[in-house]
Design a protein around this motif. Sequence first.
Motif, PDB file in Angstrom:
ATOM      1  N   VAL A  29       0.919  -1.175   0.066  1.00 35.22           N
ATOM      2  CA  VAL A  29      -0.144  -0.077  -0.039  1.00 35.22           C
ATOM      3  C   VAL A  29       0.921   1.303  -0.085  1.00 35.22           C
ATOM      4  N   GLY A  30       0.099   2.232  -0.630  1.00 30.28           N
ATOM      5  CA  GLY A  30       1.059   3.645  -0.449  1.00 30.28           C
ATOM      6  C   GLY A  30       0.235   4.750  -1.159  1.00 30.28           C
ATOM      7  N   TYR A  31       0.867   5.723  -1.586  1.00 33.66           N
ATOM      8  CA  TYR A  31       0.072   6.947  -1.687  1.00 33.66           C
ATOM      9  C   TYR A  31       0.608   7.309  -3.313  1.00 33.66           C
ATOM     10  N   ALA A  32      -0.339   7.880  -4.203  1.00 33.91           N
ATOM     11  CA  ALA A  32      -0.120   8.020  -5.474  1.00 33.91           C
ATOM     12  C   ALA A  32      -0.675   9.298  -6.199  1.00 33.91           C
ATOM     13  N   ASN A  33       0.016   9.869  -7.106  1.00 28.07           N
ATOM     14  CA  ASN A  33      -0.724  11.067  -7.809  1.00 28.07           C
ATOM     15  C   ASN A  33      -1.056  12.327  -7.030  1.00 28.07           C
ATOM     16  N   GLY A  34       0.040  12.916  -6.094  1.00 25.06           N
ATOM     17  CA  GLY A  34      -0.539  13.730  -5.220  1.00 25.06           C
ATOM     18  C   GLY A  34       0.575  14.759  -5.452  1.00 25.06           C
ATOM     19  N   ASN A  35       0.687  15.840  -4.633  1.00 24.22           N
ATOM     20  CA  ASN A  35       1.328  17.148  -4.833  1.00 24.22           C
ATOM     21  C   ASN A  35       2.736  17.205  -4.048  1.00 24.22           C
ATOM     22  N   LYS A  36       3.004  16.232  -3.288  1.00 28.43           N
ATOM     23  CA  LYS A  36       4.301  16.450  -2.581  1.00 28.43           C
ATOM     24  C   LYS A  36       5.077  15.136  -2.281  1.00 28.43           C
ATOM     25  N   PRO A  37       6.411  15.220  -2.487  1.00 30.83           N
ATOM     26  CA  PRO A  37       6.928  14.035  -2.271  1.00 30.83           C
ATOM     27  C   PRO A  37       6.979  13.408  -0.867  1.00 30.83           C
ATOM     28  N   ASN A  38       6.871  11.894  -0.757  1.00 27.91           N
ATOM     29  CA  ASN A  38       7.061  11.408   0.432  1.00 27.91           C
ATOM     30  C   ASN A  38       5.989  11.860   1.624  1.00 27.91           C
ATOM     31  N   VAL A  97      -7.541   3.956 -11.543  1.00 25.90           N
ATOM     32  CA  VAL A  97      -6.621   3.053 -12.047  1.00 25.90           C
ATOM     33  C   VAL A  97      -5.417   3.830 -12.587  1.00 25.90           C
ATOM     34  N   TYR A  98      -4.288   3.720 -11.888  1.00 25.85           N
ATOM     35  CA  TYR A  98      -3.079   4.339 -12.325  1.00 25.85           C
ATOM     36  C   TYR A  98      -1.934   3.513 -13.103  1.00 25.85           C
ATOM     37  N   TYR A  99      -1.487   4.109 -14.230  1.00 26.87           N
ATOM     38  CA  TYR A  99      -0.839   2.822 -15.158  1.00 26.87           C
ATOM     39  C   TYR A  99       0.408   3.496 -15.479  1.00 26.87           C
ATOM     40  N   GLU A 100       1.590   2.764 -15.976  1.00 27.74           N
ATOM     41  CA  GLU A 100       2.562   3.187 -16.412  1.00 27.74           C
ATOM     42  C   GLU A 100       2.841   2.908 -17.930  1.00 27.74           C
ATOM     43  N   SER A 101       2.033   2.018 -18.473  1.00 28.02           N
ATOM     44  CA  SER A 101       2.379   1.568 -19.916  1.00 28.02           C
ATOM     45  C   SER A 101       0.710   1.912 -20.740  1.00 28.02           C
ATOM     46  N   GLU A 102       1.186   2.581 -21.946  1.00 27.37           N
ATOM     47  CA  GLU A 102      -0.103   2.680 -22.564  1.00 27.37           C
ATOM     48  C   GLU A 102      -0.937   1.698 -23.219  1.00 27.37           C
ATOM     49  N   ASN A 103      -0.326   0.359 -23.091  1.00 28.48           N
ATOM     50  CA  ASN A 103      -1.139  -0.724 -23.285  1.00 28.48           C
ATOM     51  C   ASN A 103      -2.079  -0.977 -22.027  1.00 28.48           C
ATOM     52  N   ASP A 104      -1.400  -0.542 -20.738  1.00 21.92           N
ATOM     53  CA  ASP A 104      -2.263  -0.605 -19.663  1.00 21.92           C
ATOM     54  C   ASP A 104      -3.557   0.232 -19.512  1.00 21.92           C
ATOM     55  N   ALA A 105      -3.049   1.563 -20.197  1.00 24.47           N
ATOM     56  CA  ALA A 105      -4.058   2.465 -20.220  1.00 24.47           C
ATOM     57  C   ALA A 105      -5.338   2.325 -21.126  1.00 24.47           C
ATOM     58  N   LEU A 106      -4.859   1.560 -22.283  1.00 22.49           N
ATOM     59  CA  LEU A 106      -5.915   1.235 -23.340  1.00 22.49           C
ATOM     60  C   LEU A 106      -7.068   0.118 -22.813  1.00 22.49           C
ATOM     61  N   VAL A 107      -6.184  -0.921 -22.030  1.00 26.68           N
ATOM     62  CA  VAL A 107      -7.097  -1.905 -21.681  1.00 26.68           C
ATOM     63  C   VAL A 107      -8.102  -1.538 -20.437  1.00 26.68           C
ATOM     64  N   SER A 108      -7.554  -0.598 -19.507  1.00 29.26           N
ATOM     65  CA  SER A 108      -8.315   0.105 -18.663  1.00 29.26           C
ATOM     66  C   SER A 108      -9.387   0.714 -18.951  1.00 29.26           C
ATOM     67  N   ARG A 109      -9.109   1.697 -19.861  1.00 25.59           N
ATOM     68  CA  ARG A 109     -10.095   2.653 -20.551  1.00 25.59           C
ATOM     69  C   ARG A 109     -11.165   1.797 -21.174  1.00 25.59           C
ATOM     70  N   GLU A 110     -10.778   0.672 -22.125  1.00 22.11           N
ATOM     71  CA  GLU A 110     -11.867   0.091 -22.877  1.00 22.11           C
ATOM     72  C   GLU A 110     -12.751  -0.979 -21.757  1.00 22.11           C
ATOM     73  N   PHE A 111     -11.952  -1.255 -20.701  1.00 22.14           N
ATOM     74  CA  PHE A 111     -12.781  -2.142 -19.693  1.00 22.14           C
ATOM     75  C   PHE A 111     -13.883  -1.397 -19.251  1.00 22.14           C
ATOM     76  N   PRO A 129      -2.299   8.313 -15.777  1.00 22.96           N
ATOM     77  CA  PRO A 129      -0.790   7.641 -15.756  1.00 22.96           C
ATOM     78  C   PRO A 129      -0.461   8.007 -14.335  1.00 22.96           C
ATOM     79  N   LEU A 130       0.408   7.016 -13.873  1.00 25.19           N
ATOM     80  CA  LEU A 130       0.982   7.152 -12.623  1.00 25.19           C
ATOM     81  C   LEU A 130       2.069   8.463 -12.542  1.00 25.19           C
ATOM     82  N   LYS A 131       1.736   9.264 -11.833  1.00 26.11           N
ATOM     83  CA  LYS A 131       2.863  10.780 -11.362  1.00 26.11           C
ATOM     84  C   LYS A 131       3.608  10.387 -10.600  1.00 26.11           C
TER      85      LYS A 131
END
Length: 165
Positions: A29-38, A97-111, A129-131
């Motif tokens: 578990v973690g934290y993603a796509n936010g405004n500050k490091p750590n 859903v936060y992705y790193e590859s365009e293929n994963d983006a496509l699969v996720s969006r289509e789903f 995208p995972l920022k």
Amino acid sequence: MKKIILAGGCFWGVQAYFRDLKGVYHTEVGYANGNKPNPTYQEVCNGVATHAEVTLVKYDETIVSLSTILEHFFRIINPYTLNRQGNDIGLQYRSGVYYESENDALVSREFIQKRQALSERKFAVVVEPLKNYYKAEEYHQDYLIKNPNGYCHVNLDLLKADERK
């Protein structure tokens, strides 16, 4: 090994569910796509940090596909609620859903588009995208193993016996 980052409310239950899914080899578990490091848990909870609580899911795509993972994800979330799952309300509990590859983006969006087409109500699940990603504090890792009576908004019984490791 592939990985996908899922935000589905409180990360304890999401991790507990996916940890036991056949084909998943690691969760944290973690934290993603936010405004500050750590960010710290307190910063995320009080809004200083704008991250989502997330679960990193590493899986073997020869055993379980991203589409199957997304089917499970949609089993355990309410896709209609904005910044809320179960009793948890706030920006950190948004669904995504936060992705790193365009293929994963496509699969996720289509789903999600296929699911959305079957519903009259609008989904609040984002595909982005995972920022950034930061591992949560150790006491949050495998929280429900360490605290078997801890709060969990996810119905862990939705994972059927033949889907478990």
